[in-house]
Design an enzyme around this catalytic site. Structure first.
Site, short mmCIF file in Angstrom:
data_model
loop_
_atom_site.label_atom_id
_atom_site.label_comp_id
_atom_site.label_asym_id
_atom_site.label_seq_id
_atom_site.Cartn_x
_atom_site.Cartn_y
_atom_site.Cartn_z
N SER A 140 41.82 32.41 -3.32
CA SER A 140 41.39 33.25 -2.20
C SER A 140 42.40 34.38 -2.02
O SER A 140 43.58 34.24 -2.41
CB SER A 140 41.36 32.42 -0.91
OG SER A 140 41.15 33.25 0.22
N TYR A 153 45.47 26.86 5.78
CA TYR A 153 44.53 27.30 4.74
C TYR A 153 45.24 28.19 3.73
O TYR A 153 45.10 28.02 2.52
CB TYR A 153 43.34 28.02 5.37
CG TYR A 153 42.33 28.49 4.33
CD1 TYR A 153 41.61 27.56 3.57
CD2 TYR A 153 42.12 29.84 4.07
CE1 TYR A 153 40.70 27.98 2.60
CE2 TYR A 153 41.21 30.26 3.11
CZ TYR A 153 40.51 29.32 2.38
OH TYR A 153 39.60 29.73 1.41
P1 NDP Z 1 30.77 26.55 1.37
O1 NDP Z 1 31.16 25.85 2.63
O2 NDP Z 1 29.48 27.27 1.35
O3 NDP Z 1 30.83 25.52 0.15
C1 NDP Z 1 31.90 24.62 0.01
C2 NDP Z 1 31.54 23.58 -1.04
O4 NDP Z 1 32.67 22.70 -1.17
C3 NDP Z 1 30.35 22.73 -0.64
O5 NDP Z 1 29.50 22.56 -1.76
C4 NDP Z 1 30.97 21.40 -0.25
O6 NDP Z 1 30.10 20.32 -0.62
C5 NDP Z 1 32.22 21.36 -1.13
N1 NDP Z 1 33.24 20.48 -0.57
C6 NDP Z 1 33.98 20.66 0.55
N2 NDP Z 1 34.77 19.60 0.78
C7 NDP Z 1 34.52 18.73 -0.24
C8 NDP Z 1 35.02 17.44 -0.56
N3 NDP Z 1 35.95 16.83 0.20
N4 NDP Z 1 34.56 16.82 -1.66
C9 NDP Z 1 33.62 17.42 -2.44
N5 NDP Z 1 33.11 18.63 -2.19
C10 NDP Z 1 33.56 19.28 -1.10
O7 NDP Z 1 31.98 27.57 1.08
P2 NDP Z 1 32.23 28.62 -0.12
O8 NDP Z 1 31.18 28.53 -1.14
O9 NDP Z 1 32.48 29.92 0.52
O10 NDP Z 1 33.62 28.07 -0.66
C11 NDP Z 1 33.83 27.66 -2.00
C12 NDP Z 1 35.29 27.87 -2.34
O11 NDP Z 1 35.60 29.25 -2.27
C13 NDP Z 1 36.27 27.16 -1.42
O12 NDP Z 1 37.33 26.67 -2.21
C14 NDP Z 1 36.76 28.27 -0.50
O13 NDP Z 1 38.04 28.01 0.00
C15 NDP Z 1 36.75 29.44 -1.46
N6 NDP Z 1 36.69 30.76 -0.86
C16 NDP Z 1 35.70 31.12 0.02
C17 NDP Z 1 35.66 32.39 0.55
C18 NDP Z 1 34.65 32.83 1.54
O14 NDP Z 1 34.92 33.80 2.30
N7 NDP Z 1 33.47 32.22 1.61
C19 NDP Z 1 36.64 33.42 0.13
C20 NDP Z 1 37.65 32.92 -0.77
C21 NDP Z 1 37.64 31.67 -1.27
P3 NDP Z 1 29.79 19.03 0.29
O15 NDP Z 1 29.99 19.42 1.72
O16 NDP Z 1 28.38 18.68 -0.06
O17 NDP Z 1 30.75 18.03 -0.20
C1 8X3 Z 2 38.35 32.80 2.50
C2 8X3 Z 2 38.63 34.21 2.86
O1 8X3 Z 2 39.91 35.72 4.46
O2 8X3 Z 2 38.76 33.83 5.42
O3 8X3 Z 2 39.29 32.30 1.62
O4 8X3 Z 2 40.76 33.50 4.17
S1 8X3 Z 2 39.57 34.29 4.30
#
Ligand code: NDP
Ligand code: 8X3
Length: 253
Positions: A140, A153
């Site tokens: 991120s 985070y």
């Molecule tokens: P979502 O919440 O849409 O998706 C998160 C996914 O992670 C879900 O499929 C969830 O599945 C899975 N997950 C969470 N906790 C667990 C667990 N304990 N075990 C297994 N699976 C888990 O978020 P994003 O798609 O946005 O996030 C995906 C990644 O990208 C994350 O690592 C996030 O930190 C990162 N990210 C996101 C950004 C954003 O602004 N959206 C920006 C930068 C990075 P389930 O709940 O079914 O287990």
């Molecule tokens: C997710 C993006 O800016 O909320 O990693 O940290 S931010």
């Protein structure tokens, strides 16, 4: 021959979009997450739309035994894995250091850092045996710069950055590529999870600018994964046009 991708956190957001992107290109998909109903319906949808094979695996990446059990005896047709995407992750809360919740910190560290380490370690024997592979880690912008109230985070995503660099060095000898993708704000279920179901707070994050879409990250992951064998993108930071880094945005409201 068909290629295979394993995606953690395929039930939503980036993970689901990555599954759809690779499935459309006829890759077989191992899909993981905790929500079995979503994994099953995504599997059916990918089969119907693209005729590919899927293997849904339901487990919590924080559960070390469950992670290793899931990969211990992969069926022979599934043990040639070309790409692992360590995507499962979350933020919980956005509070100042003194107000942050200890349980939130634990969940973020256990999921974003230790979960990623467990999954990678459990999968590595397959990649090492085949003397090639590609690991794509979702970091991120929060793992590049800290922002106010980002504490736990940000720390977890700085750890993803460090681990990605470390893996890249240690796995060189096995011809395993490691790419870290560091996205900025993207409208997925991320903020809804972060703000614990508060839809108003979650949607307010994206007021006044057009954030990234999950498909943008899926396209980038696909590009990274389909470069020639001798080319590895080590890391890339990607934001929407209205975002400069973890802190600065140009918003119209
Ligand atoms: P979502 O919440 O849409 O998706 C998160 C996914 O992670 C879900 O499929 C969830 O599945 C899975 N997950 C969470 N906790 C667990 C667990 N304990 N075990 C297994 N699976 C888990 O978020 P994003 O798609 O946005 O996030 C995906 C990644 O990208 C994350 O690592 C996030 O930190 C990162 N990210 C996101 C950004 C954003 O602004 N959206 C920006 C930068 C990075 P389930 O709940 O079914 O287990
Ligand atoms: C997710 C993006 O800016 O909320 O990693 O940290 S931010």
């Amino acid at each position: 021959m068909s290629q295979t991708i394993l995606i953690t956190g395929a039930t939503s957001g980036f993970g689901k979009a990555i599954a759809e992107k690779f499935a459309a290109a006829k890759w077989n998909c191992i899909l993981t997450g905790r929500r079995e109903d979503r994994l099953q319906s995504l599997s059916k949808e990918l089969l119907k739309n693209h005729g590919i094979k899927t293997l849904p695996l339901v487990f919590d990446v924080r559960d070390r035994e469950a992670v290793f059990a899931a990969f211990k005896n992969l069926p022979a047709e599934w043990n040639a894995i070309d790409v692992l995407v360590n995507n499962a992750g979350l933020a919980l809360g956005r509070d100042s250091f003194e107000n942050a919740n200890l349980d939130d910190w634990d969940v973020m560290m256990d999921t974003n850092v230790k979960g990623m380490m467990y999954v990678t370690k459990a999968l590595l024997p397959y990649l090492i045996a085949q003397k090639k592979g590609h690991i794509i880690n979702l970091g991120s912008v929060a793992g590049k710069e800290v922002y106010k109230d980002g504490n736990g985070y940000c720390a977890s995503k700085f750890a993803v950055d460090a681990l990605s660099r470390s893996m890249r060095i240690d796995l060189l000898q096995h011809r395993i590529k490691v790419t870290a993708i560091h996205p900025g704000a993207a409208e997925t279920e991320f903020s809804l999870v972060r703000f614990k179901g508060d839809r108003d707070k979650a949607s307010a994050i994206y007021d006044g600018f057009k954030p990234l879409h999950a498909n943008d990250i899926a396209d980038i992951a696909y590009y990274c994964a389909t470069l020639p064998e001798n080319v590895c993108i080590n890391e890339l930071t990607v934001t929407c046009t209205a975002q400069a880094d973890a802190i600065y945005f140009h918003k119209t409201v």
